[in-house]
Design a protein around this motif. Structure first.
Motif, PDB file in Angstrom:
ATOM      1  N   SER A  68     -24.030  -7.562   0.949  1.00  0.00           N
ATOM      2  CA  SER A  68     -23.040  -6.722   1.619  1.00  0.00           C
ATOM      3  C   SER A  68     -22.636  -7.383   2.924  1.00  0.00           C
ATOM      4  O   SER A  68     -23.392  -8.155   3.504  1.00  0.00           O
ATOM      5  CB  SER A  68     -23.599  -5.328   1.876  1.00  0.00           C
ATOM      6  OG  SER A  68     -24.703  -5.399   2.725  1.00  0.00           O
ATOM      7  N   ASP A 102     -32.004   0.965   4.192  1.00  0.00           N
ATOM      8  CA  ASP A 102     -31.766   0.933   5.638  1.00  0.00           C
ATOM      9  C   ASP A 102     -30.439   1.639   5.925  1.00  0.00           C
ATOM     10  O   ASP A 102     -30.387   2.857   5.939  1.00  0.00           O
ATOM     11  CB  ASP A 102     -31.801  -0.526   6.099  1.00  0.00           C
ATOM     12  CG  ASP A 102     -31.736  -0.690   7.607  1.00  0.00           C
ATOM     13  OD1 ASP A 102     -31.765   0.323   8.319  1.00  0.00           O
ATOM     14  OD2 ASP A 102     -31.648  -1.829   8.093  1.00  0.00           O
ATOM     15  N   THR A 103     -29.346   0.884   6.098  1.00  0.00           N
ATOM     16  CA  THR A 103     -28.045   1.541   6.281  1.00  0.00           C
ATOM     17  C   THR A 103     -27.510   2.087   4.958  1.00  0.00           C
ATOM     18  O   THR A 103     -26.586   2.890   4.949  1.00  0.00           O
ATOM     19  CB  THR A 103     -26.991   0.547   6.816  1.00  0.00           C
ATOM     20  OG1 THR A 103     -26.730  -0.436   5.802  1.00  0.00           O
ATOM     21  CG2 THR A 103     -27.460  -0.135   8.078  1.00  0.00           C
ATOM     22  N   ARG A 105     -25.813   0.376   2.933  1.00  0.00           N
ATOM     23  CA  ARG A 105     -24.506  -0.240   2.665  1.00  0.00           C
ATOM     24  C   ARG A 105     -24.488  -0.918   1.289  1.00  0.00           C
ATOM     25  O   ARG A 105     -23.576  -0.719   0.499  1.00  0.00           O
ATOM     26  CB  ARG A 105     -24.182  -1.262   3.761  1.00  0.00           C
ATOM     27  CG  ARG A 105     -22.725  -1.686   3.740  1.00  0.00           C
ATOM     28  CD  ARG A 105     -22.456  -2.815   4.710  1.00  0.00           C
ATOM     29  NE  ARG A 105     -23.018  -2.559   6.005  1.00  0.00           N
ATOM     30  CZ  ARG A 105     -23.648  -3.477   6.751  1.00  0.00           C
ATOM     31  NH1 ARG A 105     -23.778  -4.703   6.330  1.00  0.00           N
ATOM     32  NH2 ARG A 105     -24.132  -3.166   7.921  1.00  0.00           N
ATOM     33  N   THR A 106     -25.509  -1.717   1.032  1.00  0.00           N
ATOM     34  CA  THR A 106     -25.556  -2.454  -0.235  1.00  0.00           C
ATOM     35  C   THR A 106     -25.647  -1.490  -1.415  1.00  0.00           C
ATOM     36  O   THR A 106     -24.866  -1.571  -2.363  1.00  0.00           O
ATOM     37  CB  THR A 106     -26.796  -3.384  -0.273  1.00  0.00           C
ATOM     38  OG1 THR A 106     -26.985  -3.954   1.013  1.00  0.00           O
ATOM     39  CG2 THR A 106     -26.660  -4.457  -1.318  1.00  0.00           C
ATOM     40  N   LYS A 130     -36.120   3.904   5.373  1.00  0.00           N
ATOM     41  CA  LYS A 130     -35.989   3.997   6.844  1.00  0.00           C
ATOM     42  C   LYS A 130     -35.235   5.275   7.141  1.00  0.00           C
ATOM     43  O   LYS A 130     -34.012   5.272   7.303  1.00  0.00           O
ATOM     44  CB  LYS A 130     -35.204   2.796   7.382  1.00  0.00           C
ATOM     45  CG  LYS A 130     -36.062   1.613   7.719  1.00  0.00           C
ATOM     46  CD  LYS A 130     -35.297   0.565   8.512  1.00  0.00           C
ATOM     47  CE  LYS A 130     -36.175  -0.670   8.630  1.00  0.00           C
ATOM     48  NZ  LYS A 130     -35.501  -1.812   9.249  1.00  0.00           N
ATOM     49  N   GLU A 151     -38.049   0.115  12.458  1.00  0.00           N
ATOM     50  CA  GLU A 151     -38.610  -1.176  12.875  1.00  0.00           C
ATOM     51  C   GLU A 151     -38.534  -2.141  11.705  1.00  0.00           C
ATOM     52  O   GLU A 151     -38.426  -1.724  10.552  1.00  0.00           O
ATOM     53  CB  GLU A 151     -40.050  -1.022  13.373  1.00  0.00           C
ATOM     54  CG  GLU A 151     -40.967  -0.293  12.437  1.00  0.00           C
ATOM     55  CD  GLU A 151     -42.258   0.132  13.115  1.00  0.00           C
ATOM     56  OE1 GLU A 151     -42.496  -0.283  14.261  1.00  0.00           O
ATOM     57  OE2 GLU A 151     -43.013   0.877  12.488  1.00  0.00           O
ATOM     58  N   PHE A 152     -38.564  -3.414  12.027  1.00  0.00           N
ATOM     59  CA  PHE A 152     -38.410  -4.437  10.999  1.00  0.00           C
ATOM     60  C   PHE A 152     -39.766  -4.735  10.376  1.00  0.00           C
ATOM     61  O   PHE A 152     -40.715  -5.070  11.064  1.00  0.00           O
ATOM     62  CB  PHE A 152     -37.788  -5.699  11.598  1.00  0.00           C
ATOM     63  CG  PHE A 152     -37.217  -6.590  10.543  1.00  0.00           C
ATOM     64  CD1 PHE A 152     -35.934  -6.360  10.048  1.00  0.00           C
ATOM     65  CD2 PHE A 152     -37.956  -7.634  10.032  1.00  0.00           C
ATOM     66  CE1 PHE A 152     -35.407  -7.171   9.052  1.00  0.00           C
ATOM     67  CE2 PHE A 152     -37.440  -8.449   9.031  1.00  0.00           C
ATOM     68  CZ  PHE A 152     -36.157  -8.225   8.545  1.00  0.00           C
ATOM     69  N   ASP A 159     -38.877  -9.945   3.552  1.00  0.00           N
ATOM     70  CA  ASP A 159     -38.966 -11.194   4.308  1.00  0.00           C
ATOM     71  C   ASP A 159     -38.410 -11.078   5.722  1.00  0.00           C
ATOM     72  O   ASP A 159     -37.675 -10.156   6.045  1.00  0.00           O
ATOM     73  CB  ASP A 159     -38.161 -12.290   3.593  1.00  0.00           C
ATOM     74  CG  ASP A 159     -36.652 -12.084   3.766  1.00  0.00           C
ATOM     75  OD1 ASP A 159     -36.172 -10.961   3.498  1.00  0.00           O
ATOM     76  OD2 ASP A 159     -35.961 -13.032   4.202  1.00  0.00           O
TER      77      ASP A 159
END
Ligand code: IMP
Length: 180
Positions: A68, A102-103, A105-106, A130, A151-152, A159
């Motif tokens: 994305s 996460d967002t 989007r994908t 998340k 957080e990542f 990865d």
């Protein structure tokens, strides 16, 4: 623990138990009609391989690579399918397996695309969710193993710059790893 890790969020044992429980739920829910399970590469590869072995159904397996791009606020149409499915999904239940939502989007774009191909249903199983992330749509994980904060995280397929995917646990990296 890996020297670059700051703290472990989910241990190998916790992940194993969560994946097993999720596999059981999916088995019960799709008992009448096994889905095509679609892994979104690369992040889902370890989760997917463990999950399918906990699903007691004869499922078809396929993979997609989707990238994305664009702003964080728009979704559909801004996804590039680098590797498409080999399977005809029309009239079939599809279960997308993703490492982390996460967002969204994908996955918003991928889900729209698969619905357009006349799938009977399209659901999402995410290893991590998340929950506090800003989403581009109202898409939600139908199944998930764990919630995480903003957080990542890396490990168990996830990865940072293509590293740490092989860790058996999920962890947060030490800040200095991101800083150079
Ligand atoms: P989304 O489209 O924003 O939901 O992004 C999902 C993709 O971004 C995931 O499939 C991951 O590849 C990547 N990603 C998002 N958050 C993380 C993270 O905390 N660690 C590793 N990869 C992440």
């Amino acid at each position: 623990m890996h020297a670059d890790a700051e703290r472990i969020l989910f241990s190998e044992e916790e992940i194993k138990n969560a994946v097993k429980a999720l596999g059981k739920r999916i088995t019960e829910d799709y008992m009448d009609e096994p889905p095509i399970i679609v892994g979104i590469l690369k992040g889902s590869f370890i989760f997917m391989s463990d999950l399918v072995r906990e699903i007691g159904l004869n499922c078809d397996i396929d993979f997609m690579i989707a990238k994305s791009y664009g702003s964080a606020t728009v979704s559909s149409g801004t996804v590039n399918i680098v590797k498409d499915l080999d399977t005809d999904i029309s009239g079939r239940h599809v279960l997308i397996v993703e490492d982390i939502l996460d967002t969204a989007r994908t996955l918003t774009a991928v889900k729209d695309l698969l619905m357009d191909r006349s799938a009977k249903s399209v659901k999402i199983a995410a290893l991590l969710d998340k929950v506090t992330a800003e989403r581009v749509s109202d898409l939600k994980a139908d199944y998930r193993c764990f919630e995480v904060g903003n957080e990542f995280v890396v490990g168990y397929g996830l990865d940072f710059a293509e590293k740490y995917r092989g860790l058996k646990y999920i962890c947060v990296l030490r800040p200095e790893i991101y800083e150079h």
